[in-house]
Design a protein around this motif. Structure first.
Motif, PDB file in Angstrom:
ATOM      1  N   LEU B  49       0.830  -1.205   0.000  1.00  0.00           N
ATOM      2  CA  LEU B  49       0.000   0.000   0.000  1.00  0.00           C
ATOM      3  C   LEU B  49       0.866   1.257   0.000  1.00  0.00           C
ATOM      4  CD1 LEU B  49      -2.810   1.249   0.098  1.00  0.00           C
ATOM      5  CD2 LEU B  49      -2.869   0.827   2.569  1.00  0.00           C
ATOM      6  N   LEU B  50       1.939   1.227   0.791  1.00  0.00           N
ATOM      7  CA  LEU B  50       2.845   2.383   0.824  1.00  0.00           C
ATOM      8  C   LEU B  50       3.462   2.630  -0.554  1.00  0.00           C
ATOM      9  CD1 LEU B  50       4.629   1.908   4.262  1.00  0.00           C
ATOM     10  CD2 LEU B  50       3.271   3.890   3.561  1.00  0.00           C
ATOM     11  N   ARG B  52       2.116   1.910  -3.369  1.00  0.00           N
ATOM     12  CA  ARG B  52       1.061   2.501  -4.212  1.00  0.00           C
ATOM     13  C   ARG B  52       0.891   3.985  -3.904  1.00  0.00           C
ATOM     14  NH1 ARG B  52      -4.277  -0.236  -3.366  1.00  0.00           N
ATOM     15  NH2 ARG B  52      -4.929   1.379  -4.815  1.00  0.00           N
ATOM     16  N   ILE B  53       1.044   4.343  -2.641  1.00  0.00           N
ATOM     17  CA  ILE B  53       0.931   5.762  -2.268  1.00  0.00           C
ATOM     18  C   ILE B  53       2.075   6.562  -2.895  1.00  0.00           C
ATOM     19  CG2 ILE B  53       1.048   7.399  -0.328  1.00  0.00           C
ATOM     20  CD1 ILE B  53      -0.393   5.222   1.372  1.00  0.00           C
ATOM     21  N   ARG B  54       3.276   5.977  -2.859  1.00  0.00           N
ATOM     22  CA  ARG B  54       4.426   6.668  -3.472  1.00  0.00           C
ATOM     23  C   ARG B  54       4.219   6.802  -4.981  1.00  0.00           C
ATOM     24  NH1 ARG B  54       7.389   2.528  -0.206  1.00  0.00           N
ATOM     25  NH2 ARG B  54       7.450   3.467   1.873  1.00  0.00           N
ATOM     26  N   GLU B  55       3.684   5.751  -5.579  1.00  0.00           N
ATOM     27  CA  GLU B  55       3.435   5.779  -7.029  1.00  0.00           C
ATOM     28  C   GLU B  55       2.389   6.849  -7.363  1.00  0.00           C
ATOM     29  OE1 GLU B  55       1.727   4.986 -10.838  1.00  0.00           O
ATOM     30  OE2 GLU B  55       0.620   4.718  -8.973  1.00  0.00           O
ATOM     31  N   LEU B  56       1.366   6.947  -6.521  1.00  0.00           N
ATOM     32  CA  LEU B  56       0.332   7.978  -6.715  1.00  0.00           C
ATOM     33  C   LEU B  56       0.960   9.371  -6.659  1.00  0.00           C
ATOM     34  CD1 LEU B  56      -2.684   8.985  -6.768  1.00  0.00           C
ATOM     35  CD2 LEU B  56      -2.593   8.908  -4.270  1.00  0.00           C
ATOM     36  N   GLU B  57       1.803   9.596  -5.665  1.00  0.00           N
ATOM     37  CA  GLU B  57       2.437  10.908  -5.516  1.00  0.00           C
ATOM     38  C   GLU B  57       3.306  11.233  -6.731  1.00  0.00           C
ATOM     39  OE1 GLU B  57       4.386  11.323  -1.733  1.00  0.00           O
ATOM     40  OE2 GLU B  57       2.464  11.429  -0.659  1.00  0.00           O
ATOM     41  N   SER B  59       2.952  10.032  -9.783  1.00  0.00           N
ATOM     42  CA  SER B  59       2.138  10.227 -10.991  1.00  0.00           C
ATOM     43  C   SER B  59       1.425  11.578 -10.956  1.00  0.00           C
ATOM     44  CB  SER B  59       1.148   9.078 -11.174  1.00  0.00           C
ATOM     45  OG  SER B  59       0.020   9.248 -10.355  1.00  0.00           O
ATOM     46  N   ARG B  60       1.017  12.004  -9.764  1.00  0.00           N
ATOM     47  CA  ARG B  60       0.373  13.322  -9.666  1.00  0.00           C
ATOM     48  C   ARG B  60       1.405  14.435  -9.847  1.00  0.00           C
ATOM     49  NH1 ARG B  60      -5.191  12.623  -7.460  1.00  0.00           N
ATOM     50  NH2 ARG B  60      -5.799  11.033  -8.942  1.00  0.00           N
ATOM     51  N   GLU B  62       3.977  14.281 -11.812  1.00  0.00           N
ATOM     52  CA  GLU B  62       4.287  14.374 -13.242  1.00  0.00           C
ATOM     53  C   GLU B  62       3.355  15.324 -13.985  1.00  0.00           C
ATOM     54  OE1 GLU B  62       5.772   9.748 -13.579  1.00  0.00           O
ATOM     55  OE2 GLU B  62       4.058  10.403 -14.772  1.00  0.00           O
TER      56      GLU B  62
END
Ligand SMILES: [Zn+2]
Lengths: 202, 91
Positions: B49-50, B52-57, B59-60, B62
């Motif tokens: 989950l962490l 995924r949170i890093r990936e979200l940050e 991607s946002r 970018e």
């Protein structure tokens, strides 16, 4: 109890149906525009074009909600596929307009999708990725509103960004234990909210 | 301070499998026991989950510039849909 939860769960989409007030509409905008923007940008649209696609998508959504006779069947992901259909259509519109302007005949990302829905699986996968990211973003926003700001900051700095727990504790003026505990507390809550959002289908 | 929980209890807590009543006691213990709090933090819980949170940050990040347009877009669309006056009653 179950009835109460159901009512709460349906609220945003239910309130959008039949024509929403401005507050509801703004809530809807804030909930879905980031993922729609990301979707459009990742399909190759420029900033300005992606912005147009987001606007057109949300206007179409608003108009459709006004005339919607019954709520979405949330168990079947109906809202998601409906939103995906509109978003794809609007991105394609913006792209076509530009091609016409520039008299370019070459294929764009969505050309295949437009001609044949069967070939749009890549675009659908991209939408799904953005949908999942959005669920996570919404869950994080909700937790950030629920917990003490220091708990959320500790979570971000320590668990997400891997900063030294002693430094984080000092920076935020909390105990080192509070920093450790923030990780478990926030992650648990995020997981639970994601499940709730998935059950709502919104 | 209450007694330290065993490793299994700590793991059940970390994975969200401890009843709420026991959670409250354990959380109170964790507030004051550095050893248990550190042991809990070391468990490889939530790493997926962490990530995924890093990936979200990322991607946002970018598309941060595109996303920064949204507040203005929101206001513009709101006035298109609802008219200029904020408190204009709906017909
Ligand atoms: Zn202990």
């Amino acid at each position: 109890m179950i009835l109460m939860i159901t009512t709460t769960n349906l609220s945003l989409l239910e309130r959008m149906r039949g024509g929403s007030d401005e507050r509801t509409w703004r809530e809807f905008f804030r909930t879905y525009s980031p993922m729609l923007m990301s979707f459009a940008r990742r399909l190759g649209l420029s900033d300005a074009d992606a912005d147009d696609a987001v606007q057109e998508t949300l206007l179409a959504v608003h108009a459709a909600f006004r005339k919607m006779p019954e709520p979405f069947d949330r168990t079947k992901g109906r809202f998601k596929s409906w939103l995906r259909g509109i978003a794809k259509h609007k991105v394609r519109d913006v792209q076509r307009r530009h091609q016409k302007d520039a008299r370019i005949e070459q294929h764009d990302v969505l050309a295949g999708a437009g001609a044949d829905p069967e070939t749009s699986s890549e675009v659908d996968a991209l939408f799904e990725l953005e949908w999942q990211r959005n669920l996570l973003a919404r869950a994080l926003e909700q937790v950030a509103r629920e917990v003490d700001p220091a708990v959320y900051q500790a979570f971000e700095l320590y668990a997400v960004h891997g900063n030294d727990p002693n430094k984080v504790a000092k920076l935020l003026g909390v105990s080192r234990n509070a920093v450790y505990i923030s990780k478990t507390r926030v992650l648990k809550r995020v997981s639970r909210i994601i499940v709730e959002l998935q059950e709502q289908g919104s | 301070m209450s007694r330290c929980p065993d490793k299994e209890t700590l793991e059940r807590f970390a994975y969200g499998r401890l009843p709420d009543t026991e959670c409250a006691n354990l959380e109170a213990h964790l507030e004051s026991c550095r050893r248990c709090a550190a042991a809990l933090a070391r468990l490889p819980v939530g790493e997926e989950l962490l990530e995924r949170i890093r990936e979200l940050e990322r991607s946002r990040q970018e598309i941060a510039e595109s996303l920064s347009r949204l507040p203005a877009t929101e206001d513009k669309l709101a006035s298109t849909v609802f008219g200029r006056e904020d408190d204009k009653p709906r017909p």
